[in-house]
Design a protein around this motif. Structure first.
Motif, PDB file in Angstrom:
ATOM      1  N   TYR A  13     -15.315 -13.040  18.679  1.00  0.00           N
ATOM      2  CA  TYR A  13     -14.666 -13.032  17.435  1.00  0.00           C
ATOM      3  C   TYR A  13     -13.329 -12.729  17.334  1.00  0.00           C
ATOM      4  N   GLY A  14     -12.489 -13.154  16.577  1.00  0.00           N
ATOM      5  CA  GLY A  14     -11.178 -12.960  16.225  1.00  0.00           C
ATOM      6  C   GLY A  14     -10.560 -11.574  16.504  1.00  0.00           C
ATOM      7  N   SER A  15     -11.369 -10.659  15.979  1.00  0.00           N
ATOM      8  CA  SER A  15     -11.102  -9.328  15.844  1.00  0.00           C
ATOM      9  C   SER A  15     -11.249  -8.564  17.200  1.00  0.00           C
ATOM     10  N   GLU A  16     -12.299  -8.976  18.034  1.00  0.00           N
ATOM     11  CA  GLU A  16     -12.360  -8.681  19.243  1.00  0.00           C
ATOM     12  C   GLU A  16     -11.425  -9.322  20.238  1.00  0.00           C
ATOM     13  N   ARG A  17     -10.979 -10.512  20.125  1.00  0.00           N
ATOM     14  CA  ARG A  17      -9.925 -10.715  20.926  1.00  0.00           C
ATOM     15  C   ARG A  17      -8.485 -10.215  20.862  1.00  0.00           C
ATOM     16  N   ARG A  18      -8.264  -9.853  19.535  1.00  0.00           N
ATOM     17  CA  ARG A  18      -6.896  -9.016  19.001  1.00  0.00           C
ATOM     18  C   ARG A  18      -7.237  -7.712  19.573  1.00  0.00           C
ATOM     19  N   ARG A  19      -8.226  -6.887  19.590  1.00  0.00           N
ATOM     20  CA  ARG A  19      -8.236  -5.546  20.116  1.00  0.00           C
ATOM     21  C   ARG A  19      -8.409  -5.704  21.783  1.00  0.00           C
ATOM     22  N   HIS A  20      -8.697  -6.828  22.322  1.00  0.00           N
ATOM     23  CA  HIS A  20      -8.619  -7.015  23.758  1.00  0.00           C
ATOM     24  C   HIS A  20      -7.247  -7.048  24.070  1.00  0.00           C
ATOM     25  N   ILE A  21      -6.382  -8.180  23.296  1.00  0.00           N
ATOM     26  CA  ILE A  21      -4.952  -8.314  23.536  1.00  0.00           C
ATOM     27  C   ILE A  21      -4.206  -6.928  23.720  1.00  0.00           C
ATOM     28  N   THR A  22      -4.533  -6.203  22.184  1.00  0.00           N
ATOM     29  CA  THR A  22      -3.799  -4.934  22.112  1.00  0.00           C
ATOM     30  C   THR A  22      -4.078  -3.819  23.471  1.00  0.00           C
ATOM     31  N   GLU A  23      -5.331  -4.160  23.908  1.00  0.00           N
ATOM     32  CA  GLU A  23      -5.687  -3.072  25.063  1.00  0.00           C
ATOM     33  C   GLU A  23      -4.895  -3.516  26.440  1.00  0.00           C
ATOM     34  N   VAL A  24      -4.835  -4.927  26.565  1.00  0.00           N
ATOM     35  CA  VAL A  24      -4.082  -5.289  27.647  1.00  0.00           C
ATOM     36  C   VAL A  24      -2.648  -5.047  27.765  1.00  0.00           C
ATOM     37  N   LEU A  25      -2.002  -5.150  26.391  1.00  0.00           N
ATOM     38  CA  LEU A  25      -0.745  -4.951  26.142  1.00  0.00           C
ATOM     39  C   LEU A  25      -0.352  -3.488  26.678  1.00  0.00           C
ATOM     40  N   ALA A  26      -1.133  -2.505  25.991  1.00  0.00           N
ATOM     41  CA  ALA A  26      -1.033  -1.237  26.184  1.00  0.00           C
ATOM     42  C   ALA A  26      -0.979  -0.833  27.707  1.00  0.00           C
ATOM     43  N   ALA A  27      -1.921  -1.501  28.400  1.00  0.00           N
ATOM     44  CA  ALA A  27      -2.086  -0.989  29.858  1.00  0.00           C
ATOM     45  C   ALA A  27      -0.981  -1.689  30.673  1.00  0.00           C
ATOM     46  N   THR A  28      -0.366  -2.999  30.460  1.00  0.00           N
ATOM     47  CA  THR A  28       0.377  -3.609  31.086  1.00  0.00           C
ATOM     48  C   THR A  28       2.007  -3.859  30.733  1.00  0.00           C
ATOM     49  N   GLY A  29       2.118  -3.375  29.315  1.00  0.00           N
ATOM     50  CA  GLY A  29       3.589  -3.596  28.795  1.00  0.00           C
ATOM     51  C   GLY A  29       3.913  -4.889  28.672  1.00  0.00           C
ATOM     52  N   ARG A  30       3.244  -5.990  28.868  1.00  0.00           N
ATOM     53  CA  ARG A  30       3.488  -7.330  28.425  1.00  0.00           C
ATOM     54  C   ARG A  30       2.114  -8.159  28.693  1.00  0.00           C
ATOM     55  N   VAL A  31       2.111  -9.491  27.828  1.00  0.00           N
ATOM     56  CA  VAL A  31       1.109 -10.284  28.110  1.00  0.00           C
ATOM     57  C   VAL A  31       1.770 -11.670  27.829  1.00  0.00           C
ATOM     58  N   THR A  32       0.895 -12.861  28.565  1.00  0.00           N
ATOM     59  CA  THR A  32       1.577 -14.063  28.309  1.00  0.00           C
ATOM     60  C   THR A  32       0.229 -14.933  27.762  1.00  0.00           C
ATOM     61  N   VAL A  33       0.802 -15.841  26.990  1.00  0.00           N
ATOM     62  CA  VAL A  33      -0.078 -16.774  26.397  1.00  0.00           C
ATOM     63  C   VAL A  33      -1.170 -17.481  27.427  1.00  0.00           C
ATOM     64  N   ALA A  34      -0.593 -17.962  28.371  1.00  0.00           N
ATOM     65  CA  ALA A  34      -1.467 -18.523  29.500  1.00  0.00           C
ATOM     66  C   ALA A  34      -2.544 -17.540  30.018  1.00  0.00           C
ATOM     67  N   ASP A  35      -1.978 -16.374  30.344  1.00  0.00           N
ATOM     68  CA  ASP A  35      -3.066 -15.690  31.051  1.00  0.00           C
ATOM     69  C   ASP A  35      -4.227 -15.272  29.973  1.00  0.00           C
ATOM     70  N   LEU A  36      -3.524 -14.835  28.864  1.00  0.00           N
ATOM     71  CA  LEU A  36      -4.755 -14.488  27.681  1.00  0.00           C
ATOM     72  C   LEU A  36      -5.601 -15.726  27.470  1.00  0.00           C
ATOM     73  N   ALA A  37      -5.311 -16.917  27.283  1.00  0.00           N
ATOM     74  CA  ALA A  37      -5.960 -18.110  27.016  1.00  0.00           C
ATOM     75  C   ALA A  37      -6.966 -18.457  28.068  1.00  0.00           C
ATOM     76  N   SER A  38      -6.590 -18.234  29.505  1.00  0.00           N
ATOM     77  CA  SER A  38      -7.374 -18.252  30.696  1.00  0.00           C
ATOM     78  C   SER A  38      -8.397 -17.084  30.673  1.00  0.00           C
ATOM     79  N   GLY A  39      -8.115 -15.992  30.414  1.00  0.00           N
ATOM     80  CA  GLY A  39      -8.941 -14.960  30.477  1.00  0.00           C
ATOM     81  C   GLY A  39      -9.962 -14.914  29.342  1.00  0.00           C
ATOM     82  N   LEU A  40      -9.763 -15.190  28.377  1.00  0.00           N
ATOM     83  CA  LEU A  40     -10.554 -15.201  27.218  1.00  0.00           C
ATOM     84  C   LEU A  40     -11.324 -16.559  26.990  1.00  0.00           C
ATOM     85  N   ASP A  41     -10.961 -17.503  27.519  1.00  0.00           N
ATOM     86  CA  ASP A  41     -11.390 -18.948  27.815  1.00  0.00           C
ATOM     87  C   ASP A  41     -11.127 -19.575  26.256  1.00  0.00           C
TER      88      ASP A  41
END
Length: 259
Positions: free
Chosen positions: A2-30
């Motif tokens: 679900y969208g809410s689960e995706r956005r929670r995942h994005i928030t968690e990755v951002l907090a852990a790494t300090g930066r996210v890319t569209v390409a990596d997120l799209a690939s990782g979340l399919d």
């Protein structure tokens, strides 16, 4: 997912790494890159992150992203409610006039006015905020004036030349203003130039200016300064200011009201 689960995942990755890319997120979340871009845009409007070329970084206090009134109403709820109740001691005598700015803490004040209005305090209430006017109307305000103009979707604030002209013609006993940042050097700041112009005009229209700001605003600054500290008479907040800000308030004779 679900969208809410995706956005929670994005928030968690951002907090852990300090930066996210569209390409990596799209690939990782399919999912498609466009789906990720929509998720990032939504998280940006909520103040979680700031978009960059190809990705996003965490939002920082005083950042460029302006959040919706609804998202700000959900933050520091206890502090804002306490500030609103404490601000009631600043109301003028029955028959006086009050100006209420647009914002999340002034919206709490509008709700806190239910009891004084029920007791027949007889105040003239003026605001440029559609949500604040609605709350006051539902609370039984009989002397309510809404300053009309262009309505900003993010905040529900009326702005523009008609509002400024109306403010130039009035003089109220007390103006209650919100602020996004409270900084010694730049005073009171906000993110939108049109709202800043209205806030400045409200300061000029009031015999007494009371700023309602929780302590998370201390030390931060945003795009537009609408008043220096010398324009403030009272600060209503949830925690005593410290350091340079406390000294600046004391030097200017600004009263600090706490719950």
């Amino acid at each position: 997912m679900y969208g809410s689960e995706r956005r929670r995942h994005i928030t968690e990755v951002l907090a852990a790494t300090g930066r996210v890319t569209v390409a990596d997120l799209a690939s990782g979340l399919d999912v498609s890159a466009e789906t990720i871009r929509r998720d990032l845009s939504l998280l940006e409007t909520e103040g979680v992150l700031e978009r960059t070329h190809g990705g996003a970084v965490p939002a920082v206090p005083g950042g460029r992203v302006e959040r919706t009134l609804a998202s700000r109403r959900a933050e520091n709820v206890t502090a804002k409610s306490a500030i609103a109740r404490a601000a009631l001691c600043l109301l003028p005598a029955p028959g006086g006039s009050v100006l209420l700015d647009a914002g999340s803490t002034t919206a709490c004040l509008a709700e806190a006015l239910v009891e004084p209005l029920a007791e027949g305090h007889g105040l003239s209430l003026i605001t440029n905020s559609v949500p604040v006017a609605d709350a006051l109307h539902r609370s039984g305000a009989t002397r309510l004036h809404l300053l009309g103009g262009a309505v900003r979707g993010l905040t529900g604030a009326c702005v523009g030349a008609p509002v400024l002209r109306a403010l130039d013609t009035i003089r109220v006993d007390v103006a209650f203003l919100g602020t996004n940042g409270l900084n010694v050097e730049r005073g009171l700041t906000t993110q939108d130039p049109d709202e800043a112009a209205v806030k400045s005009a409200m300061c000029r229209a009031a015999r007494r200016v009371a700023v309602l700001a929780d302590s998370s605003k201390f030390g931060h600054e945003f795009l537009v300064s609408f008043a220096g500290l010398d324009r403030v008479d009272v600060l209503v907040t949830d925690s005593p200011p410290t350091g340079a800000l406390a000294a600046a308030l004391r030097d200017r004779g600004i009263e600090v009201v706490l719950p």
